[in-house]
Motif scaffolding. Structure first.
Motif, mmCIF file in Angstrom:
data_model
loop_
_atom_site.group_PDB
_atom_site.id
_atom_site.type_symbol
_atom_site.label_atom_id
_atom_site.label_comp_id
_atom_site.label_asym_id
_atom_site.label_seq_id
_atom_site.Cartn_x
_atom_site.Cartn_y
_atom_site.Cartn_z
ATOM 1 N N ILE A 147 10.041 22.631 67.579
ATOM 2 C CA ILE A 147 10.903 21.448 67.609
ATOM 3 C C ILE A 147 10.868 20.711 66.271
ATOM 4 C CG2 ILE A 147 11.194 19.165 68.655
ATOM 5 C CD1 ILE A 147 10.326 20.431 71.325
ATOM 6 N N TRP A 148 9.641 20.496 65.719
ATOM 7 C CA TRP A 148 9.605 19.752 64.450
ATOM 8 C C TRP A 148 10.158 20.572 63.286
ATOM 9 C CZ3 TRP A 148 7.253 21.217 60.027
ATOM 10 C CH2 TRP A 148 6.076 21.961 60.048
ATOM 11 N N VAL A 149 9.976 21.890 63.335
ATOM 12 C CA VAL A 149 10.570 22.741 62.297
ATOM 13 C C VAL A 149 12.091 22.701 62.393
ATOM 14 C CG1 VAL A 149 10.823 25.110 61.475
ATOM 15 C CG2 VAL A 149 8.565 24.256 62.096
ATOM 16 N N LEU A 150 12.609 22.748 63.619
ATOM 17 C CA LEU A 150 14.054 22.663 63.827
ATOM 18 C C LEU A 150 14.605 21.339 63.310
ATOM 19 C CD1 LEU A 150 16.816 23.377 65.070
ATOM 20 C CD2 LEU A 150 15.944 22.601 67.273
ATOM 21 N N ALA A 151 13.961 20.231 63.684
ATOM 22 C CA ALA A 151 14.441 18.908 63.267
ATOM 23 C C ALA A 151 14.396 18.757 61.750
ATOM 24 C CB ALA A 151 13.605 17.817 63.940
ATOM 25 N N LEU A 152 13.282 19.164 61.143
ATOM 26 C CA LEU A 152 13.155 19.027 59.696
ATOM 27 C C LEU A 152 14.082 20.001 58.979
ATOM 28 C CD1 LEU A 152 11.675 17.485 57.521
ATOM 29 C CD2 LEU A 152 9.839 19.186 57.615
ATOM 30 N N GLY A 153 14.288 21.173 59.568
ATOM 31 C CA GLY A 153 15.210 22.132 58.974
ATOM 32 C C GLY A 153 16.637 21.623 58.943
ATOM 33 N N LEU A 154 17.055 20.989 60.021
ATOM 34 C CA LEU A 154 18.398 20.395 60.039
ATOM 35 C C LEU A 154 18.514 19.284 59.005
ATOM 36 C CD1 LEU A 154 19.079 20.257 63.890
ATOM 37 C CD2 LEU A 154 20.288 21.661 62.212
ATOM 38 N N PHE A 209 13.542 27.828 48.221
ATOM 39 C CA PHE A 209 14.637 27.484 49.120
ATOM 40 C C PHE A 209 14.179 27.392 50.584
ATOM 41 C CE2 PHE A 209 16.496 29.548 45.404
ATOM 42 C CZ PHE A 209 17.456 28.614 45.039
ATOM 43 N N PRO A 210 14.952 26.679 51.413
ATOM 44 C CA PRO A 210 14.552 26.463 52.807
ATOM 45 C C PRO A 210 14.496 27.715 53.673
ATOM 46 C CG PRO A 210 16.209 24.836 52.137
ATOM 47 C CD PRO A 210 16.141 25.875 51.061
ATOM 48 N N VAL A 211 15.247 28.777 53.325
ATOM 49 C CA VAL A 211 15.316 29.950 54.206
ATOM 50 C C VAL A 211 13.925 30.511 54.481
ATOM 51 C CG1 VAL A 211 16.221 32.286 54.491
ATOM 52 C CG2 VAL A 211 17.640 30.541 53.402
ATOM 53 N N TYR A 212 13.142 30.706 53.431
ATOM 54 C CA TYR A 212 11.800 31.262 53.618
ATOM 55 C C TYR A 212 10.946 30.350 54.489
ATOM 56 C CZ TYR A 212 6.910 32.221 52.721
ATOM 57 O OH TYR A 212 5.563 32.459 52.890
ATOM 58 N N TRP A 213 10.967 29.054 54.211
ATOM 59 C CA TRP A 213 10.083 28.125 54.906
ATOM 60 C C TRP A 213 10.488 27.922 56.354
ATOM 61 C CZ3 TRP A 213 5.696 27.337 52.556
ATOM 62 C CH2 TRP A 213 5.637 27.509 51.182
ATOM 63 N N LEU A 214 11.776 27.966 56.632
ATOM 64 C CA LEU A 214 12.211 27.865 58.029
ATOM 65 C C LEU A 214 11.807 29.119 58.811
ATOM 66 C CD1 LEU A 214 15.649 26.126 57.605
ATOM 67 C CD2 LEU A 214 13.785 25.354 59.069
ATOM 68 N N GLY A 215 11.933 30.281 58.172
ATOM 69 C CA GLY A 215 11.475 31.500 58.829
ATOM 70 C C GLY A 215 9.979 31.461 59.078
ATOM 71 N N LEU A 216 9.208 31.014 58.087
ATOM 72 C CA LEU A 216 7.761 30.912 58.229
ATOM 73 C C LEU A 216 7.387 29.911 59.320
ATOM 74 C CD1 LEU A 216 4.914 31.633 57.192
ATOM 75 C CD2 LEU A 216 5.158 29.752 55.535
ATOM 76 N N GLY A 217 8.070 28.765 59.332
ATOM 77 C CA GLY A 217 7.776 27.757 60.343
ATOM 78 C C GLY A 217 8.046 28.247 61.750
ATOM 79 N N MET A 218 9.160 28.966 61.921
ATOM 80 C CA MET A 218 9.475 29.511 63.237
ATOM 81 C C MET A 218 8.472 30.598 63.641
ATOM 82 S SD MET A 218 11.919 28.091 64.865
ATOM 83 C CE MET A 218 13.245 26.921 64.623
ATOM 84 N N ARG A 219 8.040 31.400 62.677
ATOM 85 C CA ARG A 219 7.035 32.414 62.995
ATOM 86 C C ARG A 219 5.713 31.768 63.399
ATOM 87 N NH1 ARG A 219 9.463 34.811 58.463
ATOM 88 N NH2 ARG A 219 7.737 34.300 57.071
ATOM 89 N N SER A 220 5.355 30.685 62.718
ATOM 90 C CA SER A 220 4.109 30.000 63.066
ATOM 91 C C SER A 220 4.177 29.405 64.466
ATOM 92 C CB SER A 220 3.818 28.899 62.043
ATOM 93 O OG SER A 220 4.686 27.780 62.212
ATOM 94 N N ALA A 221 5.373 29.068 64.920
ATOM 95 C CA ALA A 221 5.533 28.477 66.248
ATOM 96 C C ALA A 221 5.487 29.521 67.352
ATOM 97 C CB ALA A 221 6.854 27.706 66.318
#
Length: 284
Positions: A147-154, A209-221
């Motif tokens: 949820i927090w990765v999604l919110a911060l990603g948006l 760029f955000p693509v890598y970090w959003l993928g990493l954040g989702m994987r961590s979740a």
């Protein structure tokens, strides 16, 4: 209630109405389902491949990574394209004619794009679970992380989508300036294959760029803690994820308001008419 607050309230209502209309639109829902199926096909061919040094299948790593990419696509590509389309057909000019109408319009656009992104993620997650049922084992902390990765990603992508949409004259150009660069960045960001397989210079670029970090954040979740062994530095780097996405969000929201105000001041009937004529030439 002051005029600005009233405009924001109307924008929230507008965004919710647009989102509900998308839910009953065969074209919009067909788009959501189509892209979900594309990712499911990718997962199908990855289901028997394991990541080196782990018992994790490539499909398990790809699904959350693709969900992170979906946030970027909705936040930047979707927002820039819809804003450019509304400029071209005069929607933004009509909103500008109403007191604080631009604020209401932008609020509505943020709401509708954000909710559409959430729906895209849910469809992708539900479809992907048929091939990656292990994700059902995700605990409460994992869902909170998502949820927090999604919110911060948006927050990190939506303002940049609006900036790009305000700088281009038509949806086609918006797509060209967003889809192609994001595709290139995605190729080196570890979405469909581990980033460690990329040259070091590509890894460094991807981490800007955000693509890598959003993928990493989702994987961590969504992945077990042991899966971090397949990541750079063999950790989930949650603080770095928060910091990089937060930086993109702060810079985006600092730059977006003046750029959007400048764009709104330039909108006029003659400009919209010229865009319509250009659009008709493209169609013909």
């Amino acid at each position: 209630m002051n005029a600005t607050s009233h405009a924001v309230r109307l924008g929230l209502s507008r965004g919710w109405i647009e989102f509900r209309q998308a839910l009953v639109s065969p074209q919009d829902m067909g788009t959501y389902v189509f892209f979900a199926l594309v990712f499911v096909v990718v997962l199908f061919f990855q289901r028997d491949t394991t990541l080196e040094g782990t018992a994790l299948t490539l499909a398990m790593a790809t699904l959350p990574s693709a969900m992170g990419l979906t946030i970027v696509m909705n936040g930047i590509v979707g927002t820039s394209g819809s804003l450019a389309a509304d400029r071209e057909d005069g929607t933004l000019l009509r909103a500008k004619a109403v007191p604080h109408g631009t604020i209401g319009y932008l609020t509505g656009r943020l709401v509708s794009v954000s909710l559409s992104g959430v729906i895209s993620l849910l469809i992708m997650l539900i479809a992907g679970l048929f091939l990656v049922p292990q994700l059902l084992e995700t605990d409460a902390m994992g869902w909170l992380t998502m949820i927090w990765v999604l919110a911060l990603g948006l927050a990190a992508t939506l303002p940049w989508g609006m900036i790009i949409g305000s700088l281009v004259s038509n949806p086609g150009m918006a797509g060209m300036l967003t889809f192609l660069p994001i595709g290139a960045i995605t190729a080196i960001s570890g979405v469909f294959y581990p980033i460690q397989s990329m040259p070091e210079w590509a890894q460094l670029i991807a981490q800007i760029f955000p693509v890598y970090w959003l993928g990493l954040g989702m994987r961590s979740a969504l992945l077990p803690d042991a899966a971090a062994a397949a990541e750079l530095t063999e950790s989930w780097r949650s603080l770095e994820t928060f910091g990089v996405l937060g930086a993109w969000a702060v810079i985006g929201f600092l730059l977006a308001p003046p750029i959007l105000r400048r764009m709104a001041r330039k909108e006029s009937g003659s400009v919209v008419q010229a865009r319509r004529e250009q659009a008709m030439k493209r169609i013909n």
